[in-house]
Design an enzyme around this catalytic site. Sequence first.
Site, short mmCIF file in Angstrom:
data_model
loop_
_atom_site.label_atom_id
_atom_site.label_comp_id
_atom_site.label_asym_id
_atom_site.label_seq_id
_atom_site.Cartn_x
_atom_site.Cartn_y
_atom_site.Cartn_z
N LYS A 55 0.85 -1.19 0.00
CA LYS A 55 0.00 0.00 0.00
C LYS A 55 0.89 1.23 0.00
O LYS A 55 1.68 1.45 0.93
CB LYS A 55 -0.92 -0.01 1.23
CG LYS A 55 -1.92 1.14 1.24
CD LYS A 55 -2.89 1.01 2.40
CE LYS A 55 -3.92 2.12 2.37
NZ LYS A 55 -4.92 2.00 3.47
N ASP A 67 -14.28 5.14 9.65
CA ASP A 67 -14.56 4.97 8.22
C ASP A 67 -15.00 3.53 7.98
O ASP A 67 -14.59 2.88 7.01
CB ASP A 67 -13.31 5.30 7.40
CG ASP A 67 -13.66 5.53 5.93
OD1 ASP A 67 -14.87 5.68 5.61
OD2 ASP A 67 -12.74 5.58 5.09
#
Length: 468
Positions: A121, A226
């Site tokens: 990532k 989130d």
Amino acid sequence: MKLDVNVLRYLSKDDFRVLTAVEMGMRNHEIVPAELIDRIASLRHGGTYKVLKNLLKHKLLHHDSSKYDGFRLTYLGYDFLAIKTMVNRGVFSSVGRQIGVGKESDIFEVANEDGTVMAMKLHRLGRTSFRAVKSKRDYLKHRSSFNWLYLSRLAALKEFAFMKALQEHGFPVPNAVDCNRHCVIMSLVQGYPLVQVKQLQSTDIVFEKIIGIIVRLAEHGLIHCDFNEFNIMIDDDEKITIIDFPQMVSVSHRNAEMYFDRDVECIIKFFSKRFNLSFEADADDSDSDADSDAVKPRFSSIKKASGFLDKELSASGFSRKEQDDIEKFNEGGLEKISVSDDEEIEEEEGHSSSTINASDIQNFDSLCSLTKADDQPKACGMSGEVEEDQQFSEGKHHDTIDPVEDDESEEEDDDNPELVERLAKQRKRAIQAARAGRKSNGSRNAYKDKGGRSSHNSKIQKQMTSNW
């Protein structure tokens, strides 16, 4: 910007040396001057400028000559530095296809020498789709200025720390492998994002698992902030895995309840629309209230006693004061403080009453009398008016002190020579301070005015009067 790893094959040690020099220069420069890059890289025979041209050709650097001739790193150059470091560590040896794109990051497949496939990532804060990082995230904290590369590095470090801690506490998260700069290496989750799933075998069980994860996080002191269908992975066996952690906050955050309710509402809304689950919102009886709490948990009803991950990870909203209070509570210090406060106050009051004596009052009266003669009440350390100082110096406040205590304290002072010497020193300092305050401002101004315009004008006036 597309990541083309084939360029890595054609980069030499000098190229990475110059890239590292630009990175070091960006610690205190937005645009690093070319001379500074040359000094940091220390390449022979002026080879730095030749390397800079090569890096510009591959778009690893950006040239800016608006104010001065300088360079800055691009995200592609920062990617190459992180990938080169990971390869040197032996974390992975090859980079594959891109498997995910988000508003804050790109995800690629990587593999090590054993053939194990992992996920890489790369955080890319500052994209046009998400530039309100300063107001939406707490990476900056007290800082006012920032750099997108530096913010991406902070986000990667924070996500790696959260992932490591959650993995140790048994949460369904990917295995954190390594982290460098803005790059995080984790295990590849064999599954699909929940947003791509159209049908589930046991919808109720999956929903209860997801809500249970939210509650467990809150019990450990964290809120995801989130938690939606895009950050939940599910495999063929309907096993849940959570991803994306940089925005997590503490339950002590001022908006913690709002974030918690928002996460729960996102899951309820998705399951009601996608899988037609019905949730009874209206509850009139006590039994229906209990059922509604089981479906939709409340932030106030969660027992935060399973651990303090927000303290260990310094999550947003967890202050240093709260950390000290928790440490005192764990050591049993809060009870000791609550019991001993009154005793300490009584001891301090007794000590202060015993140390106040007539000599101290006389010293203070002499100070006030000196300052009263000079018409400067502030020299004795009081900020009141002149009338109050006069009243105090005349002894109108002596009624609050018992004369019996004064006699006892005088006898104690005679027996204690150290106290007498200390009081004598204090008396000398007070007298010197009072005498120093007698100097008038007029003498200083007269001294400063020597040779100035006012003295020159006075001389001219005297000459004119003598001529007349």
